[in-house]
Design an enzyme around this catalytic site. Structure first.
Site, PDB file in Angstrom:
ATOM      1  N   GLU A  54       0.885  -1.175   0.000  1.00 49.40           N
ATOM      2  CA  GLU A  54       0.000   0.000   0.000  1.00 49.40           C
ATOM      3  C   GLU A  54       0.916   1.217   0.000  1.00 49.40           C
ATOM      4  OE1 GLU A  54      -3.283   0.003  -0.105  1.00 49.40           O
ATOM      5  OE2 GLU A  54      -3.777  -2.067   0.402  1.00 49.40           O
ATOM      6  N   CYS A  82      -2.247   9.280   2.045  1.00 48.57           N
ATOM      7  CA  CYS A  82      -1.913   8.635   0.770  1.00 48.57           C
ATOM      8  C   CYS A  82      -2.954   9.012  -0.279  1.00 48.57           C
ATOM      9  CB  CYS A  82      -1.833   7.130   0.938  1.00 48.57           C
ATOM     10  SG  CYS A  82      -3.277   6.441   1.740  1.00 48.57           S
TER      11      CYS A  82
HETATM   12  P1  NAD Z   1       8.104   5.334   4.774  1.00 50.34           P
HETATM   13  O1  NAD Z   1       8.186   4.565   3.509  1.00 50.34           O
HETATM   14  O2  NAD Z   1       9.211   6.256   5.104  1.00 50.34           O
HETATM   15  O3  NAD Z   1       7.968   4.331   6.025  1.00 50.34           O
HETATM   16  C1  NAD Z   1       6.877   3.448   6.133  1.00 50.34           C
HETATM   17  C2  NAD Z   1       7.278   2.264   6.983  1.00 50.34           C
HETATM   18  O4  NAD Z   1       8.188   1.441   6.269  1.00 50.34           O
HETATM   19  C3  NAD Z   1       7.990   2.613   8.297  1.00 50.34           C
HETATM   20  O5  NAD Z   1       7.523   1.755   9.307  1.00 50.34           O
HETATM   21  C4  NAD Z   1       9.451   2.345   7.968  1.00 50.34           C
HETATM   22  O6  NAD Z   1      10.236   2.060   9.097  1.00 50.34           O
HETATM   23  C5  NAD Z   1       9.331   1.139   7.068  1.00 50.34           C
HETATM   24  N1  NAD Z   1      10.437   0.894   6.144  1.00 50.34           N
HETATM   25  C6  NAD Z   1      11.058   1.790   5.342  1.00 50.34           C
HETATM   26  N2  NAD Z   1      11.966   1.170   4.574  1.00 50.34           N
HETATM   27  C7  NAD Z   1      11.925  -0.149   4.895  1.00 50.34           C
HETATM   28  C8  NAD Z   1      12.624  -1.304   4.453  1.00 50.34           C
HETATM   29  N3  NAD Z   1      13.566  -1.225   3.515  1.00 50.34           N
HETATM   30  N4  NAD Z   1      12.310  -2.496   4.996  1.00 50.34           N
HETATM   31  C9  NAD Z   1      11.349  -2.592   5.934  1.00 50.34           C
HETATM   32  N5  NAD Z   1      10.659  -1.536   6.398  1.00 50.34           N
HETATM   33  C10 NAD Z   1      10.944  -0.324   5.881  1.00 50.34           C
HETATM   34  O7  NAD Z   1       6.700   6.132   4.734  1.00 50.34           O
HETATM   35  P2  NAD Z   1       6.144   7.259   5.716  1.00 50.34           P
HETATM   36  O8  NAD Z   1       6.888   8.530   5.498  1.00 50.34           O
HETATM   37  O9  NAD Z   1       6.026   6.742   7.092  1.00 50.34           O
HETATM   38  O10 NAD Z   1       4.652   7.412   5.160  1.00 50.34           O
HETATM   39  C11 NAD Z   1       4.285   8.184   4.066  1.00 50.34           C
HETATM   40  C12 NAD Z   1       4.151   7.356   2.799  1.00 50.34           C
HETATM   41  O11 NAD Z   1       3.258   6.265   3.028  1.00 50.34           O
HETATM   42  C13 NAD Z   1       3.529   8.139   1.655  1.00 50.34           C
HETATM   43  O12 NAD Z   1       4.194   7.787   0.464  1.00 50.34           O
HETATM   44  C14 NAD Z   1       2.081   7.675   1.633  1.00 50.34           C
HETATM   45  O13 NAD Z   1       1.433   7.834   0.410  1.00 50.34           O
HETATM   46  C15 NAD Z   1       2.251   6.233   2.009  1.00 50.34           C
HETATM   47  N6  NAD Z   1       1.025   5.679   2.545  1.00 50.34           N
HETATM   48  C16 NAD Z   1       0.309   4.825   1.760  1.00 50.34           C
HETATM   49  C17 NAD Z   1      -0.894   4.312   2.217  1.00 50.34           C
HETATM   50  C18 NAD Z   1      -1.701   3.391   1.360  1.00 50.34           C
HETATM   51  O14 NAD Z   1      -2.589   2.732   1.906  1.00 50.34           O
HETATM   52  N7  NAD Z   1      -1.475   3.293   0.070  1.00 50.34           N
HETATM   53  C19 NAD Z   1      -1.365   4.661   3.488  1.00 50.34           C
HETATM   54  C20 NAD Z   1      -0.594   5.515   4.275  1.00 50.34           C
HETATM   55  C21 NAD Z   1       0.607   6.027   3.792  1.00 50.34           C
END
Ligand code: NAD
Length: 487
Positions: free
Chosen positions: A250, A284
């Site tokens: 997601e 998102c």
């Molecule tokens: P992010 O990608 O920085 O982090 C999200 C999560 O992923 C965190 O828990 C982080 O620790 C983890 N993570 C990052 N890299 C990883 C890896 N290589 N391996 C394992 N875990 C890893 O995102 P953010 O800044 O927290 O959130 C914003 C983003 O999330 C935006 O792009 C938004 O659109 C997206 N988002 C999408 C949805 C959806 O349902 N499509 C919902 C909410 C947020």
């Protein structure tokens, strides 16, 4: 009261002790509001695998009872949990409450689902045979969640995973660890009331990506449900595929709304405002591109500019605030880069990054318009022909949410048809954000293709098994194949 004092009070109500090496900072004023200890991901894998061996054999309606109790705990703690969401993620009080309500709603949904995990019976081509499909528990589910929905995304996954017979390991965003601890406290209360849930059925492992990566690579984790940026999905997706695990992604969106000449502009204005400036543009599904017909552009866009200038930006705890702070300085820097510099911080609470939502008129959909900047920037462009509007809607790498405002039935239906919007969500006369839990949620292309929450999303959390039973005295082969030893 300062965010730190308020957080300390709330954590006490949940029985959470603030200690450990991971600090949480409130975007309201940038202050540290609590600490948690980072977890041991390998141990979490062991415990989840043990819990699975027991939980998978518990009847599904009984599993539903645990989720029902969790829903009750959430109902009882809605206000303080929502308040903590506000303190830790910066979203306004109304949106914090809405987030916890989503958790309650998905628990209700999952309880009903626990008696409806049914498959098909399928007509067999062979006499005296019955063919059927059944859905069985899958295995431990890893939930990686993002900062902007610090608790609801976990609930969407966990409520379904638990009734489907799977343990859950949660790796929340390192920016919102306290809300996760508070939710775990409620889970423990539900466990106590339930009585015999296995140890390790729901676990929390705090930390950054390095902690997430260990679990992503753990072959005992049957499903990785990861919510976050497209960059994160690009890293996680192939790692899980490498070990033939299942992944549900997601990821980022770049959501558009078309405003057609027949649109009810008063409705459209309200929808645009909520979708584009709500959650300070940090959903998102936030509206990022507005595609306006040239006949109504001159009426709608000046009006939006007026509304934008009157939106109250400030402390998200104050009831007339509509736009709280950005999550941190990096988010501010990203917004400034997208705008080409010159972004001014507006008065909020000292130490927080408060910005005025910005509307940018563009001639072409190119460059920065094609990327997701997680901040309240709305790119506005005009169109003449409906086909052009549709093309603009679809011509970005992401495919999460989309909307059209029109009172023309043909346009509305074309928008929803095979050649229409290519997104996972397509709405008519409502904005692209603020989904209900009853539908499947997710998007296409760089949004990752996953679906979670309602409809039949539960199937991703189960193992499908096709079974054929022969209750006759012969052994006919399928397709009429003969395989007999000559007499
Ligand atoms: P992010 O990608 O920085 O982090 C999200 C999560 O992923 C965190 O828990 C982080 O620790 C983890 N993570 C990052 N890299 C990883 C890896 N290589 N391996 C394992 N875990 C890893 O995102 P953010 O800044 O927290 O959130 C914003 C983003 O999330 C935006 O792009 C938004 O659109 C997206 N988002 C999408 C949805 C959806 O349902 N499509 C919902 C909410 C947020």
């Amino acid at each position: 009261m300062s965010p730190a004092e308020e957080a300390a009070n709330i954590l006490e109500q949940f029985g959470v002790v603030s200690t450990g090496d991971l600090a949480s900072y409130s975007p309201i004023d940038g202050s540290e509001i609590g600490r948690v200890g980072t977890g041991d991901p390998a141990l979490a894998g062991d415990r989840a695998a043990d819990a699975f061996r027991r939980w998978r054999s518990v009847p599904a309606p009984r599993r539903g009872e645990l989720v029902r109790l969790l829903g009750e705990e959430l109902r009882g703690a809605k206000e303080p949990l929502a308040r903590l969401v506000t303190l830790e993620s910066g979203k306004i009080v109304q949106e914090g409450l809405g987030e916890v309500q989503e958790m309650i709603d998905i628990c209700d949904f999952a309880v009903g689902l626990s008696r409806q995990l049914y498959g098909l019976t399928i007509a067999s081509e062979r006499p005296n045979h019955r063919m059927m499909e059944q859905w069985l528990p899958l295995g431990p589910v890893l939930v990686i969640s993002a900062f902007n929905f610090p608790v609801a995304v976990w609930a969407w996954n966990a409520a379904l995973a638990l009734v489907c017979g799977n343990p859950v390991v949660w790796k929340p965003s390192e920016k919102t660890p306290l809300t996760a601890e508070a939710v775990l406290a409620l889970v423990r209360r539900a466990f106590e009331r339930f009585g015999d849930a296995p140890e390790g059925l729901v676990q929390l492992v705090q930390g950054g990506r390095e902690v997430g990566e260990v679990l992503v690579d753990d072959p005992r984790v049957a499903l990785v449900s990861a919510t976050g940026s497209t960059a994160m999905g690009r890293a996680v997706g192939p790692r899980v595929a490498q070990r033939f695990g299942r992944v549900l992604l997601e990821l980022g969106g770049n959501n558009a709304m078309i405003v057609a000449p027949s649109a009810d502009l008063t409705l459209a204005e309200r929808a645009i405002l909520f979708a584009a400036v709500g959650t300070a543009g940090q959903r998102c599904t936030s509206l990022r591109r507005l595609i306006v017909h040239e006949d109504v552009y001159g009426q709608l866009v000046p009006r939006l500019k007026q509304l934008y200038s009157s939106v109250r930006v400030g402390d998200p705890r104050e009831l007339d605030t509509l736009v709280g702070p950005l999550i941190d300085e990096d988010a501010y820097a990203a917004m400034e880069r997208a705008l080409g510099g010159g972004l001014e911080r507006v008065d909020g609470v000292a130490g927080g990054f408060y910005v005025r939502p910005t509307l940018v008129e563009v001639e072409q959909q190119e460059g920065r318009v094609l990327t997701e900047t997680f901040a309240p920037i709305l790119y506005v462009m005009r169109y003449r022909k409906f086909e052009d509007a549709l093309r603009l809607n679809n011509e970005v790498p992401q495919g999460l949410s989309s909307a059209i405002f029109t009172n023309d039935l043909r346009e509305a239906e074309q928008f929803l048809a095979a050649a229409g919007s290519d997104c996972g969500i397509a709405n008519v006369n409502i904005g692209p954000s603020g989904a209900e839990i009853g539908g499947a949620f997710g998007g296409e292309k760089e949004t990752g293709g996953g679906r979670e929450s309602g409809s039949d999303s539960w199937k991703a959390y189960m193992r499908r098994q096709t079974s054929t039973v022969n209750y006759g005295k012969d052994l006919p082969l399928a397709q009429g194949i003969r395989f007999d030893i000559a007499p």
